[in-house]
Design a protein around this motif. Structure first.
Motif, PDB file in Angstrom:
ATOM      1  N   CYS A  51       0.849  -1.209   0.000  1.00  0.00           N
ATOM      2  CA  CYS A  51       0.000   0.000   0.000  1.00  0.00           C
ATOM      3  C   CYS A  51       0.879   1.252   0.000  1.00  0.00           C
ATOM      4  O   CYS A  51       0.643   2.190  -0.757  1.00  0.00           O
ATOM      5  CB  CYS A  51      -0.915   0.029   1.223  1.00  0.00           C
ATOM      6  SG  CYS A  51      -2.374  -0.987   1.056  1.00  0.00           S
ATOM      7  N   GLY A  52       1.903   1.232   0.850  1.00  0.00           N
ATOM      8  CA  GLY A  52       2.813   2.380   0.938  1.00  0.00           C
ATOM      9  C   GLY A  52       3.629   2.539  -0.327  1.00  0.00           C
ATOM     10  O   GLY A  52       3.784   3.652  -0.843  1.00  0.00           O
ATOM     11  N   MET A  53       4.153   1.420  -0.826  1.00  0.00           N
ATOM     12  CA  MET A  53       4.991   1.474  -2.027  1.00  0.00           C
ATOM     13  C   MET A  53       4.208   2.046  -3.210  1.00  0.00           C
ATOM     14  O   MET A  53       4.685   2.941  -3.916  1.00  0.00           O
ATOM     15  CB  MET A  53       5.503   0.064  -2.366  1.00  0.00           C
ATOM     16  CG  MET A  53       6.441   0.035  -3.552  1.00  0.00           C
ATOM     17  SD  MET A  53       6.767  -1.651  -4.140  1.00  0.00           S
ATOM     18  CE  MET A  53       5.334  -1.899  -5.164  1.00  0.00           C
ATOM     19  N   PHE A  54       2.988   1.552  -3.401  1.00  0.00           N
ATOM     20  CA  PHE A  54       2.193   2.029  -4.541  1.00  0.00           C
ATOM     21  C   PHE A  54       1.687   3.454  -4.294  1.00  0.00           C
ATOM     22  O   PHE A  54       1.653   4.268  -5.227  1.00  0.00           O
ATOM     23  CB  PHE A  54       1.029   1.071  -4.838  1.00  0.00           C
ATOM     24  CG  PHE A  54       1.458  -0.175  -5.592  1.00  0.00           C
ATOM     25  CD1 PHE A  54       2.039  -0.074  -6.853  1.00  0.00           C
ATOM     26  CD2 PHE A  54       1.277  -1.431  -5.061  1.00  0.00           C
ATOM     27  CE1 PHE A  54       2.441  -1.208  -7.556  1.00  0.00           C
ATOM     28  CE2 PHE A  54       1.680  -2.580  -5.748  1.00  0.00           C
ATOM     29  CZ  PHE A  54       2.263  -2.462  -7.000  1.00  0.00           C
ATOM     30  N   ALA A  55       1.294   3.761  -3.056  1.00  0.00           N
ATOM     31  CA  ALA A  55       0.831   5.133  -2.775  1.00  0.00           C
ATOM     32  C   ALA A  55       1.925   6.138  -3.111  1.00  0.00           C
ATOM     33  O   ALA A  55       1.651   7.234  -3.614  1.00  0.00           O
ATOM     34  CB  ALA A  55       0.416   5.262  -1.307  1.00  0.00           C
ATOM     35  N   GLY A  56       3.163   5.737  -2.877  1.00  0.00           N
ATOM     36  CA  GLY A  56       4.298   6.615  -3.170  1.00  0.00           C
ATOM     37  C   GLY A  56       4.421   6.969  -4.639  1.00  0.00           C
ATOM     38  O   GLY A  56       5.076   7.954  -4.988  1.00  0.00           O
ATOM     39  N   VAL A  57       3.830   6.148  -5.511  1.00  0.00           N
ATOM     40  CA  VAL A  57       3.878   6.446  -6.951  1.00  0.00           C
ATOM     41  C   VAL A  57       2.466   6.713  -7.492  1.00  0.00           C
ATOM     42  O   VAL A  57       2.189   6.510  -8.686  1.00  0.00           O
ATOM     43  CB  VAL A  57       4.595   5.331  -7.756  1.00  0.00           C
ATOM     44  CG1 VAL A  57       6.065   5.247  -7.343  1.00  0.00           C
ATOM     45  CG2 VAL A  57       3.922   3.973  -7.593  1.00  0.00           C
TER      46      VAL A  57
END
Ligand code: UDP
Length: 259
Positions: free
Chosen positions: A163-169
């Motif tokens: 969730c964090g990794m994708f939210a970052g992009v």
């Protein structure tokens, strides 16, 4: 010269015997299927992109201590993985309602769920991968309670990280599917993350526009599936900003040279 031995062919991947005991080579195809393989097609270059995206995700998960079967990427379409005994359960994590849960329970697609939901599906193509409960898993002994606890803990950790990794992009992780395997060491086994994590088994929506950047483009005949998979890879920094087709061009160049 002996041809390497094929262990298994699935809908999107082929497994070959690896170079050492306990290893396999996972080959990513361009074939796409949906609705329990009733719909079939090809997404050009999908295998190359999924190999790269899954390598990236599994490598980062390894860095936060999630045990995975991934060892290393070998080439454009292949990765070396540890041989595991796949647990016959698909673990789906949902953050936002979409797909089958929206249909089954009448929840509008895009509705955020009050809490993260873990679902289990019994891996059986002939039965169409039916939804099952923890009770079914225990009743039919598809895995032990300890193994299920491990899979739940890992599923939550993977979801939090992704969730964090994708939210970052700028991407919302709506839901995704995981498969786990038993890694045997003598008489003992432990649960590790197996298979792949790629836009084939995730719902990924652009946070600003809600545009779908995943296999729903194929399932729902939206078109632009290659571009969507490339966009995910590009945002994750896996494709050069100025050459969207670089990975695929490189592959066709190598094929022409015969390497
Ligand atoms: N999924 C998958 N393989 C399956 C079924 C589902 O990778 O055999 C993924 C799917 O891409 C989505 C999530 O699991 O990200 C939840 O899928 P859902 O239950 O909504 O099923 P669908 O209606 O997409 O078949």
């Amino acid at each position: 010269m002996a041809r390497r031995r094929q262990i298994y062919e699935g809908k999107a991947k082929i497994l070959y015997e690896g170079p050492e005991p306990g290893t396999l080579i996972q080959y990513f195809k361009d074939d796409a299927t949906a609705f329990n393989a009733q719909k079939r097609g090809t997404i050009n270059g999908k295998g190359v992109l999924n190999n790269r995206i899954s390598e990236h995700v599994f490598t980062l998960l390894g860095h936060i201590g999630v045990p995975t079967h991934f060892i290393r990427r070998l080439n454009m379409r292949e990765q070396l993985v540890r041989q595991v005994e796949i647990v016959p359960i698909e673990v789906v994590v949902r953050n936002v309602a979409a797909g089958s849960i929206s249909q089954r329970l009448g929840i509008e697609e895009g509705t955020p769920l009050p809490r993260t939901l873990i679902e289990y599906y019994y891996k059986d193509d002939a039965l169409g991968d039916p939804l099952i409960s923890e009770e079914h898993i225990a009743c039919f002994n598809w895995c032990s309670q300890d193994e299920l606890n491990d899979m739940q803990d890992l599923a939550i950790r993977v979801n939090d990280f992704l969730c964090g990794m994708f939210a970052g992009v700028g991407i919302r992780l709506v839901d995704f599917k995981m498969e786990f395997g038993r890694l045997w060491d003598g008489d003992w086994s432990r649960i590790i993350l197996a298979d792949e994590i790629s836009p084939d088994g995730c719902r990924l929506w652009d946070m600003a526009t809600n545009e779908k950047l995943d296999k729903d483009r194929f399932r729902r005949d939206l078109g632009g599936e290659v571009e969507a998979y490339q966009e995910v890879a590009r945002r994750l920094g896996l494709l050069p900003e100025d050459g969207n087709n670089a990975v695929l061009d490189l592959e066709s160049h190598r094929k022409k040279k015969g390497s």
